[in-house]
Motif scaffolding. Structure first.
Motif, short mmCIF file in Angstrom:
data_model
loop_
_atom_site.label_atom_id
_atom_site.label_comp_id
_atom_site.label_asym_id
_atom_site.label_seq_id
_atom_site.Cartn_x
_atom_site.Cartn_y
_atom_site.Cartn_z
N PHE A 52 9.12 -8.26 5.10
CA PHE A 52 10.19 -8.10 4.13
C PHE A 52 11.32 -9.10 4.42
O PHE A 52 11.41 -9.63 5.54
CB PHE A 52 10.70 -6.67 4.15
CG PHE A 52 9.63 -5.67 3.81
CD1 PHE A 52 8.82 -5.13 4.80
CD2 PHE A 52 9.40 -5.30 2.50
CE1 PHE A 52 7.81 -4.22 4.49
CE2 PHE A 52 8.40 -4.39 2.18
CZ PHE A 52 7.60 -3.86 3.17
N SER A 53 12.16 -9.31 3.43
CA SER A 53 13.22 -10.31 3.58
C SER A 53 14.15 -9.99 4.73
O SER A 53 14.74 -10.88 5.33
CB SER A 53 14.00 -10.46 2.27
OG SER A 53 14.51 -9.22 1.84
N GLY A 54 14.28 -8.69 5.07
CA GLY A 54 15.12 -8.33 6.20
C GLY A 54 14.43 -8.49 7.54
O GLY A 54 15.06 -8.29 8.59
N GLY A 55 13.16 -8.85 7.52
CA GLY A 55 12.42 -9.09 8.75
C GLY A 55 11.48 -7.97 9.15
O GLY A 55 10.68 -8.14 10.07
N GLY A 56 11.58 -6.83 8.49
CA GLY A 56 10.69 -5.73 8.82
C GLY A 56 9.25 -6.05 8.46
O GLY A 56 8.99 -6.85 7.56
N THR A 57 8.32 -5.44 9.19
CA THR A 57 6.91 -5.68 8.94
C THR A 57 6.13 -4.37 8.92
O THR A 57 6.55 -3.37 9.53
CB THR A 57 6.28 -6.57 10.02
OG1 THR A 57 6.48 -5.95 11.30
CG2 THR A 57 6.93 -7.95 10.04
N ILE A 58 5.03 -4.37 8.22
CA ILE A 58 4.09 -3.26 8.26
C ILE A 58 2.69 -3.84 8.40
O ILE A 58 2.42 -4.96 7.94
CB ILE A 58 4.18 -2.36 7.02
CG1 ILE A 58 3.98 -3.16 5.73
CG2 ILE A 58 5.50 -1.61 6.98
CD1 ILE A 58 3.89 -2.30 4.48
N TYR A 59 1.81 -3.07 9.04
CA TYR A 59 0.44 -3.51 9.27
C TYR A 59 -0.53 -2.38 8.96
O TYR A 59 -0.22 -1.20 9.15
CB TYR A 59 0.24 -3.91 10.74
CG TYR A 59 1.00 -5.13 11.18
CD1 TYR A 59 2.28 -5.02 11.70
CD2 TYR A 59 0.43 -6.39 11.08
CE1 TYR A 59 2.98 -6.15 12.10
CE2 TYR A 59 1.12 -7.53 11.48
CZ TYR A 59 2.40 -7.39 12.00
OH TYR A 59 3.09 -8.51 12.40
N ALA A 60 -1.71 -2.77 8.54
CA ALA A 60 -2.79 -1.80 8.44
C ALA A 60 -3.16 -1.36 9.85
O ALA A 60 -3.10 -2.16 10.80
CB ALA A 60 -4.00 -2.42 7.75
N ASP A 61 -3.55 -0.11 10.00
CA ASP A 61 -3.91 0.39 11.32
C ASP A 61 -5.03 -0.43 11.95
O ASP A 61 -5.06 -0.62 13.17
CB ASP A 61 -4.34 1.86 11.22
CG ASP A 61 -3.17 2.79 10.95
OD1 ASP A 61 -3.40 3.92 10.51
OD2 ASP A 61 -2.00 2.38 11.18
#
Length: 117
Positions: A52-61
């Motif tokens: 995300f533009s704020g730097g947050g990330t998400i990943y698939a397990d």
């Protein structure tokens, strides 16, 4: 319109590494998110990772601890998102698609990653 150009796919052996790149250009907004999805034969497209533009990330397990997503931008006119993939497994074989979202989804054409000995 937003243009997405992916690169970096190919054949890699199990346990190997590969980096995918995607360059987004055109009607770019600073507030956006970019990500990678993949689709294996006979399967639905699934999220791999998103930043995300704020730097947050998400990943698939299934890729946590093995894949890393990152992004950089050049004067807010070109955004590049990377997917560093380590310890690749045969089940990572798929067409990988870059996605850019800022109220509307934009997709790249996809790049094939094949993990095989």
């Amino acid at each position: 319109q937003v243009q997405l150009v992916e690169s970096g796919g190919g054949l890699v052996q199990p346990g190997g590494s590969m980096r995918l790149s995607c360059v987004a250009s055109g009607r770019i907004f600073s507030t956006n998110s970019m990500g990678w999805y993949r689709q294996a034969p006979g399967q639905q497209r699934e999220l791999v990772a998103r930043v995300f533009s704020g730097g947050g990330t998400i990943y698939a397990d299934s890729v946590k601890g093995r894949f890393t997503i990152s992004r950089e931008n050049s004067k807010n006119t070109v955004y590049t998102v990377y997917l560093q993939m380590n310890n690749l497994k045969p089940e990572d074989t798929a067409v990988y698609y870059c996605n850019y979202y800022t109220g509307t989804d934009y997709w790249g054409k996809g790049t094939l990653v094949t993990v095989s000995s």
